[in-house]
Scaffold this motif. Structure first.
Motif, PDB file in Angstrom:
ATOM      1  N   ILE A 180      -9.203  -7.747  -4.231  1.00 23.08           N
ATOM      2  CA  ILE A 180      -8.731  -6.161  -3.072  1.00 23.08           C
ATOM      3  C   ILE A 180      -8.520  -5.337  -4.279  1.00 23.08           C
ATOM      4  O   ILE A 180      -8.106  -4.762  -4.918  1.00 23.08           O
ATOM      5  CB  ILE A 180      -7.287  -6.953  -3.048  1.00 23.08           C
ATOM      6  CG1 ILE A 180      -6.522  -6.104  -1.933  1.00 23.08           C
ATOM      7  CG2 ILE A 180      -6.240  -7.283  -4.233  1.00 23.08           C
ATOM      8  CD1 ILE A 180      -4.802  -6.881  -1.311  1.00 23.08           C
ATOM      9  N   ARG A 181      -8.789  -4.002  -2.627  1.00 21.75           N
ATOM     10  CA  ARG A 181      -8.794  -3.022  -3.094  1.00 21.75           C
ATOM     11  C   ARG A 181      -7.682  -1.821  -2.389  1.00 21.75           C
ATOM     12  O   ARG A 181      -8.175  -1.995  -1.703  1.00 21.75           O
ATOM     13  CB  ARG A 181     -10.228  -2.459  -3.362  1.00 21.75           C
ATOM     14  CG  ARG A 181     -10.396  -0.194  -3.762  1.00 21.75           C
ATOM     15  CD  ARG A 181     -11.254   0.011  -4.554  1.00 21.75           C
ATOM     16  NE  ARG A 181     -11.659   0.450  -2.986  1.00 21.75           N
ATOM     17  CZ  ARG A 181     -13.008   0.672  -2.250  1.00 21.75           C
ATOM     18  NH1 ARG A 181     -14.052   0.935  -3.239  1.00 21.75           N
ATOM     19  NH2 ARG A 181     -13.540   1.564  -1.157  1.00 21.75           N
ATOM     20  N   PRO A 182      -6.559  -1.342  -2.482  1.00 20.06           N
ATOM     21  CA  PRO A 182      -6.009  -0.821  -2.560  1.00 20.06           C
ATOM     22  C   PRO A 182      -6.480   0.337  -1.498  1.00 20.06           C
ATOM     23  O   PRO A 182      -7.201   0.836  -1.879  1.00 20.06           O
ATOM     24  CB  PRO A 182      -5.001  -0.526  -3.294  1.00 20.06           C
ATOM     25  CG  PRO A 182      -5.111  -0.984  -4.954  1.00 20.06           C
ATOM     26  CD  PRO A 182      -6.242  -1.221  -4.558  1.00 20.06           C
ATOM     27  N   SER A 216      -3.559   6.002  -0.931  1.00 20.24           N
ATOM     28  CA  SER A 216      -2.216   5.822  -2.428  1.00 20.24           C
ATOM     29  C   SER A 216      -0.838   6.088  -1.637  1.00 20.24           C
ATOM     30  O   SER A 216      -0.072   6.310  -1.789  1.00 20.24           O
ATOM     31  CB  SER A 216      -2.539   6.703  -3.403  1.00 20.24           C
ATOM     32  OG  SER A 216      -2.074   8.502  -2.628  1.00 20.24           O
ATOM     33  N   VAL A 217      -0.691   6.824  -0.311  1.00 20.78           N
ATOM     34  CA  VAL A 217       0.372   7.221   0.373  1.00 20.78           C
ATOM     35  C   VAL A 217       0.857   6.189   0.894  1.00 20.78           C
ATOM     36  O   VAL A 217       2.922   6.582   0.331  1.00 20.78           O
ATOM     37  CB  VAL A 217       0.700   8.164   1.893  1.00 20.78           C
ATOM     38  CG1 VAL A 217       1.560   8.096   2.324  1.00 20.78           C
ATOM     39  CG2 VAL A 217      -0.842   9.291   1.773  1.00 20.78           C
ATOM     40  N   TRP A 218       1.179   5.457   1.741  1.00 24.81           N
ATOM     41  CA  TRP A 218       1.688   4.137   1.386  1.00 24.81           C
ATOM     42  C   TRP A 218       2.270   3.404   0.428  1.00 24.81           C
ATOM     43  O   TRP A 218       3.788   3.448   0.194  1.00 24.81           O
ATOM     44  CB  TRP A 218       1.262   2.649   2.424  1.00 24.81           C
ATOM     45  CG  TRP A 218      -0.040   2.533   1.215  1.00 24.81           C
ATOM     46  CD1 TRP A 218      -1.165   2.419   1.368  1.00 24.81           C
ATOM     47  CD2 TRP A 218       0.031   0.922   0.748  1.00 24.81           C
ATOM     48  NE1 TRP A 218      -1.846   1.605   0.343  1.00 24.81           N
ATOM     49  CE2 TRP A 218      -1.102   0.541   0.208  1.00 24.81           C
ATOM     50  CE3 TRP A 218       1.273   0.408   0.641  1.00 24.81           C
ATOM     51  CZ2 TRP A 218      -1.351  -0.416  -0.796  1.00 24.81           C
ATOM     52  CZ3 TRP A 218       1.110  -0.461  -0.070  1.00 24.81           C
ATOM     53  CH2 TRP A 218      -0.155  -0.536  -1.401  1.00 24.81           C
ATOM     54  N   LEU A 223       0.301  -2.032   8.802  1.00 26.30           N
ATOM     55  CA  LEU A 223      -0.036  -2.119   7.318  1.00 26.30           C
ATOM     56  C   LEU A 223      -0.390  -1.994   6.403  1.00 26.30           C
ATOM     57  O   LEU A 223      -0.533  -1.121   6.547  1.00 26.30           O
ATOM     58  CB  LEU A 223      -1.418  -3.202   7.495  1.00 26.30           C
ATOM     59  CG  LEU A 223      -1.872  -4.220   8.798  1.00 26.30           C
ATOM     60  CD1 LEU A 223      -3.211  -4.617   9.355  1.00 26.30           C
ATOM     61  CD2 LEU A 223      -1.279  -5.426   8.285  1.00 26.30           C
ATOM     62  N   SER A 224      -0.569  -2.223   5.294  1.00 22.96           N
ATOM     63  CA  SER A 224      -0.938  -1.110   4.032  1.00 22.96           C
ATOM     64  C   SER A 224      -1.894  -1.629   4.492  1.00 22.96           C
ATOM     65  O   SER A 224      -3.052  -2.339   3.265  1.00 22.96           O
ATOM     66  CB  SER A 224      -0.233  -2.581   2.789  1.00 22.96           C
ATOM     67  OG  SER A 224      -0.592  -3.629   1.856  1.00 22.96           O
ATOM     68  N   ILE A 265     -11.393  -3.981   6.237  1.00 20.98           N
ATOM     69  CA  ILE A 265     -11.094  -2.949   6.254  1.00 20.98           C
ATOM     70  C   ILE A 265      -9.965  -3.276   7.068  1.00 20.98           C
ATOM     71  O   ILE A 265      -9.800  -3.642   8.036  1.00 20.98           O
ATOM     72  CB  ILE A 265     -11.777  -1.948   6.607  1.00 20.98           C
ATOM     73  CG1 ILE A 265     -12.727  -2.416   5.011  1.00 20.98           C
ATOM     74  CG2 ILE A 265     -11.055  -0.818   6.125  1.00 20.98           C
ATOM     75  CD1 ILE A 265     -14.118  -0.911   5.363  1.00 20.98           C
ATOM     76  N   LEU A 266      -8.316  -3.194   6.105  1.00 23.31           N
ATOM     77  CA  LEU A 266      -7.445  -3.090   6.353  1.00 23.31           C
ATOM     78  C   LEU A 266      -6.771  -1.899   6.841  1.00 23.31           C
ATOM     79  O   LEU A 266      -6.755  -0.823   6.297  1.00 23.31           O
ATOM     80  CB  LEU A 266      -6.473  -3.709   6.168  1.00 23.31           C
ATOM     81  CG  LEU A 266      -6.974  -5.758   5.652  1.00 23.31           C
ATOM     82  CD1 LEU A 266      -5.505  -6.094   5.021  1.00 23.31           C
ATOM     83  CD2 LEU A 266      -6.977  -6.123   7.031  1.00 23.31           C
ATOM     84  N   HIS A 267      -6.630  -1.147   7.959  1.00 25.28           N
ATOM     85  CA  HIS A 267      -5.724  -0.107   8.364  1.00 25.28           C
ATOM     86  C   HIS A 267      -4.330  -0.186   8.524  1.00 25.28           C
ATOM     87  O   HIS A 267      -3.750  -0.801   9.101  1.00 25.28           O
ATOM     88  CB  HIS A 267      -7.147   0.579   9.450  1.00 25.28           C
ATOM     89  CG  HIS A 267      -8.044   0.735   9.678  1.00 25.28           C
ATOM     90  ND1 HIS A 267      -8.476   1.899   9.050  1.00 25.28           N
ATOM     91  CD2 HIS A 267      -9.066  -0.154   9.617  1.00 25.28           C
ATOM     92  CE1 HIS A 267      -9.956   1.349   9.096  1.00 25.28           C
ATOM     93  NE2 HIS A 267     -10.747   0.683   9.490  1.00 25.28           N
TER      94      HIS A 267
END
Length: 195
Positions: free
Chosen positions: A114-116, A119-121, A157-158, A177-179
């Protein structure tokens, strides 16, 4: 009369009955169903695609569950496993009362990473944890489980990129890819390389 008996005798043994043909087809089907799974390795492209699609579908179910139930959910992702969690009573617990959102352990030949995303969230969550002392903290207790991905009851979602790949180097990969808006994309890394 003997001529009539001879013609019945020859007709009887000229071909196969429908029952015999069906029996042979069933036996061949059973043989193929036993042999075929043994021919595919655990890290084949189809297994990776199937696992990636299952993850994407389960994230979609979790997203809808969070919206309907009004509870914040999370996903704890490790190298070979992921599980769904719920925020209740001031801490994260494993989600236990759902038939679909159960822990999933991958085959040993597959790897999950997993790669976040933006970074705002994460910065917003860290600020909230400083103010309230909840949701996300940098110090994690080894006994305390916290999710890597967050699914809020508001529908967000994050953002992150989750990759399913063969454990060996230079293997096939599938990316999800989760938006932040809740959109989920499934991308084939091999197909993108040829574009």
């Amino acid at each position: 009369m003997k001529l009539h008996q001879y013609s019945l005798y020859t007709r009887q043994y000229q071909g196969f009955t429908l029952l015999e043909v069906l029996l042979v087809l069933v036996l061949m089907g059973l043989a193929v169903s036993i042999v075929l799974p043994n021919l595919k390795p655990d890290d084949s492209d189809s297994v990776i695609k199937t696992e990636a699609r299952r993850f994407a579908a389960l994230v979609q179910v979790a997203h809808e569950t969070a919206l309907i139930s009004g509870k914040d959910l999370g996903i704890k992702v490790t190298d070979h496993r992921y599980e769904f969690m719920v925020w209740q009573k001031g801490h994260w617990e494993q989600l236990t009362r759902d038939r679909l959102l159960v822990p999933v352990t991958l085959k040993k030949a597959l790897k999950l990473s997993i790669r976040p995303g933006e970074s705002v969230w994460k910065e917003a969550l860290e600020q909230e944890s400083k103010n309230n002392g909840i949701l996300l903290s940098e110090k994690t207790d080894s006994k305390k489980k916290e999710p890597n991905l967050f699914i809020w009851s508001s529908g967000e979602l994050s953002p992150a990129e989750v990759t399913f790949a063969a454990d060996k180097k230079n293997g096939h990969q599938q990316r999800i890819i989760l938006h932040e808006t809740g959109q989920i994309e499934l991308k084939d890394a091999l197909a993108e390389a040829y574009l």
